[in-house]
Motif scaffolding. Structure first.
Motif, PDB file in Angstrom:
ATOM      1  N   ILE A   1       0.945  -1.130  -0.044  1.00 41.19           N
ATOM      2  CA  ILE A   1       0.104   0.191   0.172  1.00 41.19           C
ATOM      3  C   ILE A   1       0.851   1.151  -0.017  1.00 41.19           C
ATOM      4  CG2 ILE A   1      -1.515   1.402   1.323  1.00 41.19           C
ATOM      5  CD1 ILE A   1      -2.724  -1.191   2.453  1.00 41.19           C
ATOM      6  N   ARG A   2       0.406   2.126  -0.919  1.00 41.31           N
ATOM      7  CA  ARG A   2       1.125   3.657  -0.727  1.00 41.31           C
ATOM      8  C   ARG A   2      -0.126   4.456  -0.331  1.00 41.31           C
ATOM      9  NH1 ARG A   2       5.887   5.226  -3.621  1.00 41.31           N
ATOM     10  NH2 ARG A   2       6.615   3.356  -4.813  1.00 41.31           N
ATOM     11  N   THR A   3       0.420   5.641   0.476  1.00 42.40           N
ATOM     12  CA  THR A   3      -0.341   6.490   1.111  1.00 42.40           C
ATOM     13  C   THR A   3       0.347   7.835   0.904  1.00 42.40           C
ATOM     14  OG1 THR A   3       0.518   6.349   3.293  1.00 42.40           O
ATOM     15  CG2 THR A   3      -1.211   4.960   2.844  1.00 42.40           C
TER      16      THR A   3
ATOM     17  N   GLY B   1       0.637   4.601   9.377  1.00 42.65           N
ATOM     18  CA  GLY B   1      -0.314   3.708  10.127  1.00 42.65           C
ATOM     19  C   GLY B   1      -0.549   2.390   9.539  1.00 42.65           C
ATOM     20  N   ARG B   2      -1.177   1.453   9.827  1.00 41.05           N
ATOM     21  CA  ARG B   2      -1.357   0.143   9.204  1.00 41.05           C
ATOM     22  C   ARG B   2      -2.912  -0.002   8.936  1.00 41.05           C
ATOM     23  NH1 ARG B   2       0.008  -5.114  12.536  1.00 41.05           N
ATOM     24  NH2 ARG B   2      -0.930  -5.878  10.677  1.00 41.05           N
TER      25      ARG B   2
ATOM     26  N   ASN C   1       3.864  -4.392   7.546  1.00 39.68           N
ATOM     27  CA  ASN C   1       4.424  -3.411   6.599  1.00 39.68           C
ATOM     28  C   ASN C   1       3.612  -3.104   5.416  1.00 39.68           C
ATOM     29  OD1 ASN C   1       7.017  -3.566   8.202  1.00 39.68           O
ATOM     30  ND2 ASN C   1       7.380  -5.316   7.123  1.00 39.68           N
ATOM     31  N   ASN C   2       2.204  -3.384   5.608  1.00 36.87           N
ATOM     32  CA  ASN C   2       1.315  -3.148   4.487  1.00 36.87           C
ATOM     33  C   ASN C   2       1.708  -4.055   3.234  1.00 36.87           C
ATOM     34  OD1 ASN C   2      -0.571  -1.518   6.134  1.00 36.87           O
ATOM     35  ND2 ASN C   2       0.836   0.212   5.922  1.00 36.87           N
ATOM     36  N   GLN C   3       2.067  -4.949   3.390  1.00 39.07           N
ATOM     37  CA  GLN C   3       2.548  -5.891   2.044  1.00 39.07           C
ATOM     38  C   GLN C   3       1.515  -6.660   2.043  1.00 39.07           C
ATOM     39  OE1 GLN C   3       5.430  -5.650  -0.112  1.00 39.07           O
ATOM     40  NE2 GLN C   3       4.021  -7.181  -1.227  1.00 39.07           N
ATOM     41  N   LEU C   4       1.003  -6.773   0.842  1.00 37.52           N
ATOM     42  CA  LEU C   4      -0.252  -7.608   0.487  1.00 37.52           C
ATOM     43  C   LEU C   4       0.310  -8.748  -0.148  1.00 37.52           C
ATOM     44  CD1 LEU C   4      -3.491  -7.725   0.273  1.00 37.52           C
ATOM     45  CD2 LEU C   4      -3.346  -6.855  -1.956  1.00 37.52           C
TER      46      LEU C   4
ATOM     47  N   GLU D   1      -8.847  -0.689   4.846  1.00 37.81           N
ATOM     48  CA  GLU D   1      -9.347   0.460   5.837  1.00 37.81           C
ATOM     49  C   GLU D   1      -8.455   0.670   6.793  1.00 37.81           C
ATOM     50  OE1 GLU D   1     -13.604   0.401   7.891  1.00 37.81           O
ATOM     51  OE2 GLU D   1     -12.176  -0.804   9.211  1.00 37.81           O
ATOM     52  N   ARG D   2      -8.593   2.148   7.271  1.00 38.96           N
ATOM     53  CA  ARG D   2      -7.673   2.415   8.228  1.00 38.96           C
ATOM     54  C   ARG D   2      -8.529   3.566   9.112  1.00 38.96           C
ATOM     55  NH1 ARG D   2      -4.165   6.068  10.555  1.00 38.96           N
ATOM     56  NH2 ARG D   2      -4.453   7.700   8.750  1.00 38.96           N
TER      57      ARG D   2
END
Length: 341
Positions: A43-45, A50-51, A67-70, A89-90
């Protein structure tokens, strides 16, 4: 072309799920998986630390690490489903940030053939039509190229020229353009209709040319933003690569979406310049690359893709095949397919 298609616009892209939803600036570094490659992407933001977590009916099919790796479950990756829609979602105070992405099984063709304006010439249909797109898919082309303009009231249409049947697309309301018929009887396709047709399959990529506006730079930038928003809304990131003659448009795509694949058409930039600006490759007229043959190997050493347009005769096709260019855009996809097979 790199298998990366992401959207990260600093615009109101948030999807409403019946709760307070903050502005979404989410994207993924990749949108595809395969049985042998179950890691999808990260994921890029934009200014969102945050997670995240996965929610919705397909959440259990994937894993999102700290690490938000899918990644996708190996057994799910082997299933026959062509894609899954996945909700991220966050929580952010009393609001939540959510966005939905389509994660696509990578069954895309990996040959060198890009059908110029679709496959239309041999089959006697209209270029840039839905039929020409369907023909390119049936033939097994790696990609089908098409061109996008914006009407006077900001509706996106697929057509090569800035004019059609005596009308200037950019100066004509969409209601008038929708009345027009192509030579094969189809209506002039909107970008929404074209993308909707293209994402029914996961074999042929959609090579989207952002046409340079005849009304100035500002309108070209507005066209670029609207196109990327449309791709995001239709969850078509896994299918779409971008090309443009306007170098500022190429840089704008990368600014809005750093992981999108975008290549430059005009032929006046060296591979060194393209790499410095993080453009993914060159897509030049065959005469430019024959004059600057060293650019082919230079680009490949810099890990840039090399495409060439529009090559239609057998000798020229063979010349570029012998130099191992990544892609060849052609009005004769049947001929090129026969040569590489």
């Amino acid at each position: 072309m790199a298998n990366v298609w992401t959207i990260s616009l600093g615009l109101a892209f948030a999807a409403s799920f019946g709760t307070a939803t903050a502005q979404s600036n989410l994207s993924l570094t990749n949108y595809t998986y395969s049985p042998s490659r179950t890691t999808v992407g990260s994921i890029r933001t934009v200014n969102l630390a945050g997670r995240f977590k996965l929610v919705g009916p397909n959440a259990s099919l994937f894993k999102l690490d700290k690490n938000n790796q899918l990644s996708i479950r190996p057994d799910v990756a082997k299933a026959s489903a062509p894609w899954y829609d996945l909700v991220f979602e966050r929580k952010a105070g009393r609001s939540s940030i959510r966005d939905t992405f389509r994660i696509v099984k990578d069954e895309f063709v990996h040959n060198q053939v890009i059908a110029h304006r679709g496959a239309w010439k041999k089959l006697g249909t209209s270029e840039n039509s839905l039929a020409s797109l369907q023909n390119a898919i049936k033939l097994g082309c790696m990609g089908s190229e098409f061109d996008v303009h914006m009407s006077a009231d900001s509706v996106l249409f697929v057509n090569h020229d800035a004019h059609i049947q005596g009308l200037a697309i950019e100066k004509t309301p969409s209601a008038e353009l929708k009345k027009l018929k192509l030579s094969n009887g189809e209506s002039l396709p909107t970008l929404e209709a074209y993308l909707t047709e293209g994402i029914k399959q996961n074999h042929t990529r959609l090579i989207l040319e952002i046409k340079t506006s005849t009304l100035g730079k500002e309108r070209s930038m507005a066209l670029t933003e609207r196109i990327l928003r449309m791709v995001h809304r239709l969850k078509a990131q896994a299918w779409v690569d971008y090309i443009a003659f306007d170098y500022d448009v190429c840089k704008k795509v990368k600014e809005l979406n750093p992981d999108a694949t975008v290549t430059y058409l005009n032929g006046d930039k060296s591979p060194e310049q393209l790499a410095a600006d993080h453009v993914d490759g060159l897509d030049y007229h065959f005469s430019v690359l024959k004059k600057n043959e060293g650019w082919i190997s230079d680009a490949q050493q810099r890990k840039l893709t090399v495409n060439v347009w529009t090559v239609n005769d057998q000798d020229s096709l063979r010349w570029f095949l012998e130099r191992h260019v990544n892609f060849i855009t052609t009005n004769e996809p049947e001929l090129l397919l026969g040569m590489i097979e």
